[in-house]
Scaffold this motif. Structure first.
Motif, short mmCIF file in Angstrom:
data_model
loop_
_atom_site.label_atom_id
_atom_site.label_comp_id
_atom_site.label_asym_id
_atom_site.label_seq_id
_atom_site.Cartn_x
_atom_site.Cartn_y
_atom_site.Cartn_z
N ALA A 181 38.67 45.92 36.42
CA ALA A 181 38.71 44.32 36.61
C ALA A 181 40.15 44.25 36.63
CB ALA A 181 37.83 43.64 35.57
N TYR A 182 40.54 42.86 37.53
CA TYR A 182 41.83 42.64 37.29
C TYR A 182 41.85 40.83 37.11
CZ TYR A 182 41.25 41.77 42.24
OH TYR A 182 40.50 41.44 43.65
N ASP A 183 42.99 40.29 36.91
CA ASP A 183 42.88 38.75 36.38
C ASP A 183 43.97 38.43 37.66
OD1 ASP A 183 45.61 39.45 35.76
OD2 ASP A 183 45.30 39.42 33.57
N ALA A 184 44.28 37.05 37.55
CA ALA A 184 44.98 36.41 38.52
C ALA A 184 46.40 36.77 38.69
CB ALA A 184 45.17 34.81 38.19
N VAL A 197 24.86 54.76 47.90
CA VAL A 197 24.84 54.59 46.22
C VAL A 197 24.78 53.10 45.87
CG1 VAL A 197 25.75 55.11 44.10
CG2 VAL A 197 25.80 56.80 45.98
N LEU A 198 23.85 52.45 45.23
CA LEU A 198 23.88 51.21 44.91
C LEU A 198 24.61 50.81 43.47
CD1 LEU A 198 20.05 50.64 45.68
CD2 LEU A 198 21.88 50.83 47.26
N LEU A 199 25.60 50.13 43.38
CA LEU A 199 26.64 49.79 42.39
C LEU A 199 26.06 48.67 41.79
CD1 LEU A 199 29.72 51.42 43.99
CD2 LEU A 199 27.90 52.51 42.45
N ASN A 200 26.11 48.37 40.45
CA ASN A 200 26.02 47.18 39.60
C ASN A 200 26.72 47.15 38.42
OD1 ASN A 200 23.71 45.33 41.29
ND2 ASN A 200 23.14 47.52 41.38
N TRP A 201 27.45 46.10 38.18
CA TRP A 201 28.29 46.15 36.88
C TRP A 201 28.14 44.77 36.19
CZ3 TRP A 201 30.33 46.85 41.65
CH2 TRP A 201 31.10 45.81 42.34
N GLN A 202 28.55 44.74 34.95
CA GLN A 202 28.70 43.58 34.23
C GLN A 202 30.15 42.81 34.27
OE1 GLN A 202 26.27 41.58 32.34
NE2 GLN A 202 27.96 40.26 32.18
N GLY A 203 30.42 41.60 34.87
CA GLY A 203 31.65 41.33 34.92
C GLY A 203 32.67 41.05 33.74
N SER A 204 33.84 40.56 33.86
CA SER A 204 34.77 40.83 32.66
C SER A 204 35.45 39.30 32.52
CB SER A 204 35.97 41.95 32.72
OG SER A 204 36.94 41.54 32.01
N THR A 205 35.28 38.76 31.29
CA THR A 205 35.84 37.42 31.17
C THR A 205 37.29 37.37 31.61
OG1 THR A 205 34.54 37.19 29.40
CG2 THR A 205 36.50 35.69 29.56
N GLY A 206 37.89 36.46 32.35
CA GLY A 206 39.09 36.34 32.86
C GLY A 206 39.43 37.11 34.04
N THR A 262 58.11 25.92 27.08
CA THR A 262 57.46 27.22 27.02
C THR A 262 57.11 27.69 28.21
OG1 THR A 262 56.53 26.52 24.51
CG2 THR A 262 55.59 28.30 25.61
N LEU A 263 57.58 28.77 28.44
CA LEU A 263 56.85 29.93 29.56
C LEU A 263 56.06 30.94 29.42
CD1 LEU A 263 57.53 30.86 32.75
CD2 LEU A 263 59.40 32.01 31.93
N THR A 264 54.93 30.49 29.76
CA THR A 264 53.63 31.52 29.37
C THR A 264 53.64 32.56 30.55
OG1 THR A 264 52.41 29.55 28.43
CG2 THR A 264 51.38 31.77 29.04
N ILE A 265 53.85 33.78 29.98
CA ILE A 265 53.57 34.95 31.16
C ILE A 265 52.70 35.71 30.75
CG2 ILE A 265 54.94 37.13 31.71
CD1 ILE A 265 57.52 35.68 31.16
N ASP A 266 51.51 36.01 31.47
CA ASP A 266 50.05 36.74 31.43
C ASP A 266 50.60 38.16 31.75
OD1 ASP A 266 47.93 37.82 31.03
OD2 ASP A 266 46.85 36.34 32.51
N ASN A 267 50.82 39.03 30.77
CA ASN A 267 50.63 40.46 30.89
C ASN A 267 49.77 41.02 30.22
OD1 ASN A 267 51.71 43.12 31.66
ND2 ASN A 267 52.81 43.23 29.61
N GLU A 268 48.44 40.49 29.87
CA GLU A 268 47.63 40.92 29.27
C GLU A 268 46.40 41.29 30.09
OE1 GLU A 268 44.98 39.61 24.93
OE2 GLU A 268 45.84 38.11 26.57
N SER A 269 46.07 42.73 29.79
CA SER A 269 45.04 43.36 30.63
C SER A 269 43.59 42.55 30.27
CB SER A 269 44.74 44.73 30.42
OG SER A 269 45.73 45.42 30.61
#
Length: 747
Positions: free
Chosen positions: A202-205, A129-138, A106-113
């Motif tokens: 946000a961006y993943d691997a 400007v002081l910037l703060n944000w909540q991170g994203s899982t993954g 099985t070849l798993t290809i991650d194209n999911e945002s």
């Protein structure tokens, strides 16, 4: 000829860019095909690939190799995770194909945002400007883009890794201000007073980018630190304070400090003292909050920087209130006489900070400190006697006591210490205290006849400030002296040029022992008096006897020689100064002036040493000032007559108006002080009238070239400048109005 490869599950071909048939070691490619569906026919062998050969006997292993599509070719976000399997389902060959390929990796290809990150706070600050944000899982990282306009549908390109020097497609002027794995950032490249919008992805691997999170508008502004007013103290209840041996500290000013945002520690203030007051300040302190002292100084200039230790904590939540306290200098530290009446005020004008300062500390309490010396007393007389000198003086305004020092040295310049009191016969340098107290006279006894003594007198006020010295000497006991004194002066009066002599001042002359002869009297006149006087006389009190006179050019100081010396004894003899105004002809030319004349005896010429002074004088006001000029109205011809009219000046001492008819040249001017009636000759002209009239009709014939002049005269006989009317000039300001139609030229 071909190998049919089936991809599963359904739709897996959307994630695959290339299907290849390769050798087991992957080095040889037998065929390849970009899939358009899940069933992919891969041609193998010639002409572009090596033939795929099956031989009897041992099975030959081959591989199905899949290449994922490029990110740009993947399905649009949000995409998905593809678990792709591949197996051979058919062969195109010479023999009958028996396909039994049932397994696959099985070849798993991650194209999911990844899920979108979310802003927690975006806070504008000073140039940032002081910037703060909540991170994203993954997510493995985030990029933040700043724009000066709102964002649309722009987004990062999938699969692209962005850095701070890159820009997004269609956003070349929107910088990437953050590209890393954290969840906060201070955008310190922002400019004050500019409005910004922020976009967060946000961006993943696999560099799949999440949906955007935007925030804005946000405008950074300069942080303001405000210096404000607080209730103003009233030091010493507004009363004037005297210098003390041990100074007291007073609250002089109250002020507040507050920031428009955030907090900081202030380590330096700029304080301004009222002009000239720094000479009287021993110490200045700043207290804040819970009465903590943050700094102190002994200032030497009116505006100075005060270093604070500890620093003053300043926040935006509420202002911190502080006080400026001052301690005046002690008596010993105060400047020497004549000193000053100090009015201490203090304000905070600035602070050392990176913020913008708005100084509104506009009010201050006022602490008044009397270190001002009173004027020196005035010596009246020093009368010698046998082994004595009898001293009298006039106490100066503000002084309540005097200190009199006596020395046998002319060079003695001893001065008292501020605040000190002295007893009689106390030695002070080269001098001895001859008197200390509140009186205005003292008899010095036990002196040496013939010895020369010099005296210095100092006034002392209720704050124990000493005046500068008034010195006199030398004076010798045993010698006779001739005294000049005041008498009752004549009343003030007014005079005109040419008036008779008037009494100006009376004075007395007397001796302490025996008799003396006064041979001359020196008179000091007021400024400009000499310009209006023709004679200064010394006369008896009743004016019947003239002892001496001075005439001619009279200056401010006039010495009047006495034709016969005046003999005086121990009983005061009263004499007078009498003056005579100049005649009109001698007075300064018009418009002249009104001069106030006063005069006093400055000195006398006699055998004895001289003492005392003549302080008073009457004031004689001599009026040599011309009145205002009359104003012509337009003249009107009426048949053979010329009707003249004018407006008289409003001078309170106006005697009348003189109307003169003459010619253009010469200008006929009346003599100052002279009175004229109709028909009198005035120069080459003729007087037509004198009085308070304001109109005249001249019926003379053949006087086409006549010129009319008006002169105002006051009660002292002073004439004004002429107001001239030339009927031959057709103008409204000095000519003739002709009734009815007329033809004339104009320029």
């Amino acid at each position: 000829n071909s190998v049919t490869v089936t991809l599963s599950p359904s739709g897996s071909h959307q994630a695959i860019g290339l299907v290849e048939v390769v050798s087991d070691d992957g080095l040889t490619v037998y065929g390849s095909q970009a899939p358009s569906g899940d069933e992919v026919v891969v041609s193998v062998g010639a002409p572009s690939h090596t033939d795929l050969i099956a031989r009897a006997g041992t099975p030959v292993p081959y591989q199905i190799r899949l290449t994922p599509r490029a990110a740009a070719d993947m399905p649009a976000p949000p995409g998905q995770v593809h678990a792709v399997r591949a197996r051979v389902t058919a062969l195109d060959c010479f023999n009958e194909a028996v396909v039994n390929d049932t397994g696959s990796a099985t070849l798993t290809i991650d194209n999911e945002s990844p899920a979108a990150a979310s802003w927690t706070t975006v806070t504008p600050d000073d140039a940032k400007v002081l910037l703060n944000w909540q991170g994203s899982t993954g997510a493995v990282g985030y990029i933040v883009v700043r724009s000066e306009s709102a964002f649309g549908s722009e987004r990062p390109t999938e699969g692209v890794v962005y850095g701070l020097t890159d820009s997004l497609p269609n956003l070349p002027d929107a910088p990437i201000v953050y590209a890393d794995s954290g969840t906060s950032h201070d955008d310190a490249t922002a400019a004050n007073n500019t409005t910004y919008y922020y976009a967060l992805w946000a961006y993943d691997a696999c560099s799949n980018y999440s949906p955007v999170a935007t925030s804005g508008p946000h405008t950074p502004t300069r942080t303001i630190l405000t210096i404000g007013d607080a209730p103003v103290p009233e030091p010493n209840n507004g009363e004037v304070l005297c210098p003390e041996a041990t100074p007291t500290t007073f609250d002089l000013n109250a002020f507040t400090l507050q920031r428009s945002r955030g907090s900081e520690a202030i380590s330096e203030l700029v304080i301004e003292l009222s002009e000239g007051s720094v000479a009287g300040v021993q110490k200045l302190e700043v207290f804040c909050g819970d009465n903590t002292r943050h700094g102190f100084a002994s200032p030497t200039v009116s505006e100075f920087s005060l270093t604070l230790d500890p620093s003053i904590p300043v926040t935006h939540q509420s202002p911190i209130e502080c006080q400026i306290r001052v301690a005046p200098k002690s008596l010993a530290e105060m400047p020497p006489p004549p000193g000053a009446l100090y009015e201490f005020e203090a304000r905070v004008t600035s602070v050392t900070t990176a913020s913008q300062v708005e100084a509104e500390d506009t009010t201050s309490g006022v602490l008044r400190l009397d270190n001002e010396s009173p004027p020196p007393p005035l010596w009246d007389t020093v009368i010698p006697g046998n082994a004595t000198l009898d001293l009298t003086w006039t106490m100066s305004e503000g002084a309540t006591r005097v200190l009199v020092l006596r020395s046998t040295l002319e060079s003695a310049a001893d001065t008292p210490l501020e605040g000190e009191v002295y007893g009689d016969n106390t030695t002070l340098g080269d001098s001895e205290v001859a008197f200390f107290g509140s009186g205005t006279s003292a008899l010095n006894r036990g002196l040496l006849n013939g010895e020369e003594y010099w005296y210095a007198i100092f006034g002392l006020d209720d704050c124990r400030n000493y005046s500068v010295a008034a010195r006199t000497g030398p004076h010798s006991p045993g010698e006779a002296a001739t005294l000049i004194g005041d008498a009752i002066d004549p009343p003030d009066s007014a005079a005109c040029p040419g008036d008779a002599a008037l009494m100006l001042d009376t004075f007395t002359v007397a001796t302490t022992l025996g008799v003396d002869a006064v041979k001359a009297v020196t008179v000091e006149l007021s400024e400009e008096a000499g310009s209006v006087l023709s004679l200064v006389e010394i006369v008896s009190a009743d004016g019947a006897t003239v002892y001496g006179a001075s005439s001619g050019a009279i200056g401010q100081v006039v010495t009047v020689p006495l034709a016969t010396p005046v003999e005086v004894g121990t009983q005061p003899k009263t004499l007078a100064i009498r003056v005579t105004p100049k005649s009109h002809a001698q007075m300064p030319a018009a418009p002249g002036a009104t001069v106030s004349v006063s005069g006093r005896v400055r000195s006398i010429d006699c055998r004895n040493q001289k003492t005392g002074r003549d302080t008073g004088s009457a004031t004689l006001t001599i009026d040599n000032s011309s009145p205002a000029v009359p104003q012509w109205k337009p003249a009107v011809e009426s048949g053979a007559d010329l009707q003249l009219a004018w407006t008289n000046p409003e001078d309170s001492d106006l005697a009348g108006v003189l109307l003169v008819r003459g010619s253009a040249e010469p200008v006929d001017v009346p003599d100052e002080g002279a009175d004229y009636t109709a028909g009198d000759t005035v120069g080459a002209g003729k007087a037509l009238l004198f009085g308070d009239q304001t109109a005249y009709t001249d019926s003379a014939q053949g006087l086409e070239n006549a010129v009319y002049r008006l002169f105002a005269q006051d009660t002292c006989g002073n004439y004004s400048a002429p107001a001239e009317l030339d009927p031959g000039k057709p103008s409204t300001d000095g000519g003739v109005d002709v009734p009815g139609p007329a033809l004339g030229a104009y320029d």
